[in-house]
Design an enzyme around this catalytic site. Structure first.
Site, PDB file in Angstrom:
ATOM      1  N   GLY A  82       0.819  -1.217   0.000  1.00 38.49           N
ATOM      2  CA  GLY A  82       0.000   0.000   0.000  1.00 38.49           C
ATOM      3  C   GLY A  82       0.847   1.260   0.000  1.00 38.49           C
ATOM      4  N   ARG A 146       1.281  -5.773  -4.982  1.00 39.93           N
ATOM      5  CA  ARG A 146       1.272  -6.675  -3.833  1.00 39.93           C
ATOM      6  C   ARG A 146       1.734  -8.100  -4.165  1.00 39.93           C
ATOM      7  NH1 ARG A 146      -0.656  -4.534   0.752  1.00 39.93           N
ATOM      8  NH2 ARG A 146      -2.102  -2.785   0.683  1.00 39.93           N
ATOM      9  N   ASP A 177       5.194  -7.809   5.589  1.00 39.01           N
ATOM     10  CA  ASP A 177       5.216  -8.934   4.635  1.00 39.01           C
ATOM     11  C   ASP A 177       6.293  -8.730   3.573  1.00 39.01           C
ATOM     12  OD1 ASP A 177       3.245 -10.544   5.696  1.00 39.01           O
ATOM     13  OD2 ASP A 177       1.641  -9.391   4.760  1.00 39.01           O
ATOM     14  N   LYS A 203       8.149   0.696   5.628  1.00 37.51           N
ATOM     15  CA  LYS A 203       7.024   1.500   5.129  1.00 37.51           C
ATOM     16  C   LYS A 203       5.698   0.940   5.618  1.00 37.51           C
ATOM     17  CE  LYS A 203       4.408  -0.050   2.601  1.00 37.51           C
ATOM     18  NZ  LYS A 203       3.489  -0.797   1.741  1.00 37.51           N
ATOM     19  N   THR A 204       4.754   1.711   5.966  1.00 35.86           N
ATOM     20  CA  THR A 204       3.329   1.411   6.081  1.00 35.86           C
ATOM     21  C   THR A 204       2.650   2.475   6.938  1.00 35.86           C
ATOM     22  OG1 THR A 204       1.548  -0.089   6.716  1.00 35.86           O
ATOM     23  CG2 THR A 204       3.564  -0.302   7.999  1.00 35.86           C
ATOM     24  N   ASP A 206       0.100   1.951   8.434  1.00 34.50           N
ATOM     25  CA  ASP A 206      -0.523   1.246   9.564  1.00 34.50           C
ATOM     26  C   ASP A 206       0.299   1.356  10.848  1.00 34.50           C
ATOM     27  OD1 ASP A 206      -2.277   0.547   7.627  1.00 34.50           O
ATOM     28  OD2 ASP A 206      -2.057  -1.615   7.819  1.00 34.50           O
ATOM     29  N   LYS A 243     -26.578  17.872  14.993  1.00 39.43           N
ATOM     30  CA  LYS A 243     -27.673  16.971  14.603  1.00 39.43           C
ATOM     31  C   LYS A 243     -27.212  15.594  14.122  1.00 39.43           C
ATOM     32  CE  LYS A 243     -28.177  18.845   9.929  1.00 39.43           C
ATOM     33  NZ  LYS A 243     -29.039  19.406   8.930  1.00 39.43           N
ATOM     34  N   TYR A 244     -25.893  15.400  13.964  1.00 40.75           N
ATOM     35  CA  TYR A 244     -25.453  14.091  13.456  1.00 40.75           C
ATOM     36  C   TYR A 244     -24.468  13.401  14.388  1.00 40.75           C
ATOM     37  CZ  TYR A 244     -27.122  15.543   8.809  1.00 40.75           C
ATOM     38  OH  TYR A 244     -27.872  15.964   7.754  1.00 40.75           O
TER      39      TYR A 244
HETATM   40  P1  FBP Z   1       0.561  -1.925   3.644  1.00 36.42           P
HETATM   41  O1  FBP Z   1       0.521  -2.818   4.841  1.00 36.42           O
HETATM   42  O2  FBP Z   1       0.988  -2.599   2.401  1.00 36.42           O
HETATM   43  O3  FBP Z   1       1.373  -0.701   3.927  1.00 36.42           O
HETATM   44  O4  FBP Z   1      -0.910  -1.393   3.337  1.00 36.42           O
HETATM   45  C1  FBP Z   1      -1.734  -1.006   4.374  1.00 36.42           C
HETATM   46  C2  FBP Z   1      -3.098  -0.556   3.911  1.00 36.42           C
HETATM   47  O5  FBP Z   1      -3.105   0.817   3.605  1.00 36.42           O
HETATM   48  C3  FBP Z   1      -4.133  -0.893   4.986  1.00 36.42           C
HETATM   49  O6  FBP Z   1      -4.266   0.169   5.886  1.00 36.42           O
HETATM   50  C4  FBP Z   1      -5.357  -1.220   4.184  1.00 36.42           C
HETATM   51  O7  FBP Z   1      -6.154  -2.174   4.818  1.00 36.42           O
HETATM   52  C5  FBP Z   1      -4.799  -1.812   2.916  1.00 36.42           C
HETATM   53  O8  FBP Z   1      -3.526  -1.254   2.741  1.00 36.42           O
HETATM   54  C6  FBP Z   1      -5.661  -1.530   1.719  1.00 36.42           C
HETATM   55  O9  FBP Z   1      -5.112  -2.187   0.631  1.00 36.42           O
HETATM   56  P2  FBP Z   1      -5.378  -1.838  -0.884  1.00 36.42           P
HETATM   57  O10 FBP Z   1      -4.529  -0.672  -1.229  1.00 36.42           O
HETATM   58  O11 FBP Z   1      -4.906  -3.046  -1.609  1.00 36.42           O
HETATM   59  O12 FBP Z   1      -6.826  -1.529  -1.040  1.00 36.42           O
END
Ligand code: FBP
Length: 560
Positions: A82, A146, A177, A203-204, A206, A243-244
Site C-alpha cells: 500500500g 502486492r 510482509d 514503510k506502512t 498502519d 444533529k449528526y
Molecule cells: P501496507 O501494509 O501494504 O502498507 O498497506 C496497508 C493498507 O493501507 C491498509 O491500511 C489497508 O487495509 C490496505 O492497505 C488496503 O489495501 P489496498 O490498497 O490493496 O486496497
C-alpha cells in the site's frame, strides 16, 4: 512541461534534513558493529531457515576520515504494498547517496511493485526524472504492487533480471510482509553465491512495523495527521449543527495504531480499539451496548451528536466474527472454482451455499448480519487469502445495529433522543498526501542510509533511523538484521518465518492516554482541531511528530 500546483512548486525546493553523520557525506562513514543478534522468538527454527543471514549485529554509522569513491554499482529499487507518504523521498535519498558515492552508479526502479523485478520491467533514474518527484506523495514514480516475492522460480527470474542489468543490490521499500520477503530473497542470494545484496526500508501507514530498533514506519506521521485534520473538521461541523453522529472508520489493516493516534490528536467521543476488543473478548453485542450507552447518556444531556472512531480491522478482532471469518476464508478458497458458486445467479443463492458449508455456530453469526455486510464478506480475498477489511463497511454495520438497539430502548421508554448518523471511511485520502516535514526528512534519511548499508556490503538488513523525537541532525543512522524481527506464524495452514507485526500494547503509554481520558471525552466535548499539515512556518507547528512517537519515546527515554 507538466503544470504544477503552487504547493508542488514550493515543495520541490525543500531540502530534506539528514542525521548529522549522513549529512557529512556518504564517503565519510565508518560502520560500528554491535553484538550478535537473535530473532524475537523461535530462534532455532529461524536460524535453521536463514543459515547465511541469521545472527548478524545491529550496526550504526559514525564519521571517519574521508574515503575515495567506491567502485561503481548498479542498484534496483522496489515499492511494495500500500502507498505511504514519503516513498518518493526514500528513492530520492537513495539516489542522491548513490550518486554522491560515485557519479557512475546507476539506480533502476522496478515497475509496478515486486512483479517488476520478476518480469524485468524497469526504468533507469536520471536527475531530471528524480527531481520531478522530490517531497511529493504517492508511489506513482514507479508504481507499487502486492505480488509476493517468495518462490524459487521468482528468485531465479529476479536473479536473471539483476544479472542482465548488472545490479548488485536491491532495496525493497515495504511493510512487514514485503520485508519478510526481502529477508527470504537476501538469504537466497547469499546461499546461491550471487553477490547481490538486499536492504529493506520500513514503510506502512498502519504503523505496525516497529519494534525496539525501528521507532516507526514511514507514512504513519502524514497519514494520521491527514485523518486527524478531517476528523477535526467533522467535529467542528457536528458541534455546529448538533444533529449528526459521525461514524468514522479509519484505515489500518490489522493494528489500531492509526485510529488511536487520530483519536489522541482529536479527542472524539468514542474510540474503539481492536486489540482491546480482542483482549476483553467483547462480542458485537457488547460493543453495541457500549456505544449505545454513550449515545443515550449524551441524548439525556441534550446532545444528539458526536463522533465515533472505528479501526478498519475491528471486525476481525471480535471473537465470534474472527471465528466466522476464518471459517469463511477457507470456504471461499474452496469455492473459487466451484461452478455452483461461480455461476450462482443471485447473491442470495451465494449466501445459501456459504451458510450450508459454514460450521453451525459460524453460520448463525453470518446469518445474523445485514445483507450488505454478508455480501461484502464474500468479496475477493487479498493475496494472503484474507478478507479485505477496507471493503467491509463496519461503520454501517454498527450504525444499523445501534439503530435497532435504540428503537428497543425507545419502546421501553429508556431513550428519548434523536439518532441520525453519517458514515465515513478515511484511508485512501491519507496514503498519498504530500509528506509532512517529518516524513519528508525521515524517508530521505532512510533512503540515503540504505545506500550506506549497501556501500558497506551488508545484506538482509532493514534501514534504521532512530532517536526520532530529537532534531533530525541528532538522529542515529544504522541497520537492523531482518531476521532479528522474525518469528514463526501460521500462514495458509503452514508455519512460516515472518516479521512480527506490532499491535497496540494495552499496557503501553499510548493506549493508557486514551484509557485515562475517554470517559471525559465521551460526554464532555473536548474536541481538538489539528487543522491541515503545515509545511512552512514556525517549527512548533511544522515539525511536530505524532503523539504515539512522543509517548513511546518518552517511556523509552525514562527506562533507558
Ligand atoms: P501496507 O501494509 O501494504 O502498507 O498497506 C496497508 C493498507 O493501507 C491498509 O491500511 C489497508 O487495509 C490496505 O492497505 C488496503 O489495501 P489496498 O490498497 O490493496 O486496497
Amino acid at each position: 512541461m507538466k503544470k504544477l500546483s503552487p504547493l508542488q512548486i514550493e515543495r520541490l525546493k525543500y531540502q530534506p534534513k539528514l542525521p548529522e553523520c549522513l549529512a557529512k557525506g556518504i564517503n565519510t562513514l565508518e560502520l560500528v558493529e554491535g553484538s550478535a543478534t537473535q530473532s524475537v522468538r523461535d530462534q532455532e527454527q529461524i536460524k535453521e531457515l536463514f543459515k547465511n543471514t541469521y545472527g548478524k549485529p545491529v550496526v550504526t554509522f559514525k564519521n571517519s576520515i574521508s574515503m575515495t569513491a567506491s567502485e561503481a554499482k548498479n542498484v534496483g529499487v522496489i515499492l511494495s504494498g500500500g502507498q505511504a507518504p514519503g516513498g518518493h523521498n526514500v528513492i530520492a535519498g537513495l539516489y542522491d547517496a548513490l550518486k554522491q558515492a560515485n557519479p557512475s552508479n546507476k539506480l533502476y526502479g522496478f515497475l509496478g511493485g515486486p512483479s517488476g523485478i520478476i518480469d524485468g520491467k524497469y526504468i533507469e533514474f536520471t536527475d531530471e526524472f528524480m527531481n520531478e518527484y522530490r517531497n511529493t506523495g504517492g508511489f506513482d514514480i514507479i508504481g507499487s504492487g502486492r505480488t509476493k516475492l517468495e518462490t524459487e522460480d521468482q528468485f531465479q527470474k529476479s536473479l536473471a533480471v539483476c544479472k542482465k542489468l548488472g545490479i548488485t543490490a536491491v532495496v525493497i521499500i515495504g511493510g512487514d510482509d514485503s520485508n519478510t520477503n526481502a529477508a527470504l530473497l537476501a538469504e537466497w542470494f547469499v546461499k546461491n553465491n550471487t553477490g547481490i545484496q538486499v536492504i529493506g526500508c520500513p514503510k506502512t501507514i498502519d504503523g505496525d512495523l516497529k519494534n525496539d530498533q525501528i521507532e516507526i514506519s514511514f507514512g504513519f506521521d502524514t497519514a494520521t495527521k491527514t485523518y486527524a485534520e478531517l476528523i477535526g473538521n467533522i467535529q467542528r461541523d457536528a458541534n455546529s449543527a448538533k444533529k449528526y453522529w459521525h461514524f468514522v472508520k479509519i484505515m489500518g489493516r490489522s493494528a489500531s495504531h492509526v485510529a488511536l493516534e487520530a483519536a489522541l490528536q482529536t479527542q472524539p467521543n468514542i474510540t474503539l480499539i481492536s486489540e482491546e476488543v480482542e483482549e476483553k473478548k467483547m462480542s458485537l453485542e457488547s460493543i453495541i451496548n457500549y456505544m449505545t450507552d454513550i449515545i443515550v447518556k449524551r441524548a439525556d444531556m441534550g446532545k444528539n451528536f458526536g463522533i465515533a472512531i472505528i479501526p478498519e480491522g475491528l471486525i476481525e478482532f471480535i471473537p465470534e466474527m474472527k471465528s466466522m471469518i476464518s471459517n469463511l476464508n477457507d470456504i471461499m478458497a474452496s469455492l473459487e472454482t466451484d461452478p455452483d458458486f461461480v455461476n450462482a445467479t443471485t447473491i442470495r443463492d451465494k449466501f445459501e451455499i456459504v451458510e450450508n458449508r459454514l460450521e453451525p455456530a459460524n453460520a448463525k453469526v453470518y446469518n445474523s448480519l445485514p445483507i450488505l455486510i454478508k455480501g461484502q464478506l464474500l468479496a475477493d480475498r487479498d493475496p494472503h487469502g484474507n478478507v479485505q477489511v477496507s471493503k467491509i463497511e463496519t461503520e454501517k454495520l454498527l450504525i444499523e445495529m445501534i439503530e435497532t438497539r435504540l428503537a428497543e430502548l425507545r419502546s421501553q421508554g429508556e431513550y428519548i433522543g434523536k439518532f441520525s448518523a453519517q458514515s465515513h471511511f478515511f484511508g485512501y485520502e491519507g496514503r498519498c498526501a504530500f509528506p509532512s516535514n517529518f516524513d519528508a526528512d525521515y524517508c530521505y534519511s532512510l533512503g540515503f542510509n540504505a545506500f550506506a548499508l549497501i556501500n558497506f556490503g551488508l545484506t538482509g538488513y532493514l534501514s534504521s533511523v532512530r532517536n526520532l523525537t530529537a532534531p533530525a541532525s541528532e538522529w542515529v543512522a544504522g541497520g537492523v538484521p531482518l531476521t532479528m524481527m522474525m518469528n514463526m506464524e501460521k500462514r495458509h495452514g503452514e508455519m512460516k518465518p515472518v516479521i512480527q507485526k506490532a499491535l497496540v500494547k494495552l499496557d503501553g503509554p499510548v493506549f493508557k492516554q486514551l484509557e485515562e481520558n475517554r470517559e471525559d471525552w465521551a460526554l464532555n466535548d473536548r474536541y481538538l482541531f489539528p487543522g491541515a499539515i503545515q509545511y512552512f512556518g514556525p517549527s512548533c507547528v511544522c515539525d511536530i511528530t505524532t503523539c504515539t512517537l512522543k509517548l513511546e519515546r518518552s517511556k523509552e527515554l525514562v527506562n533507558a
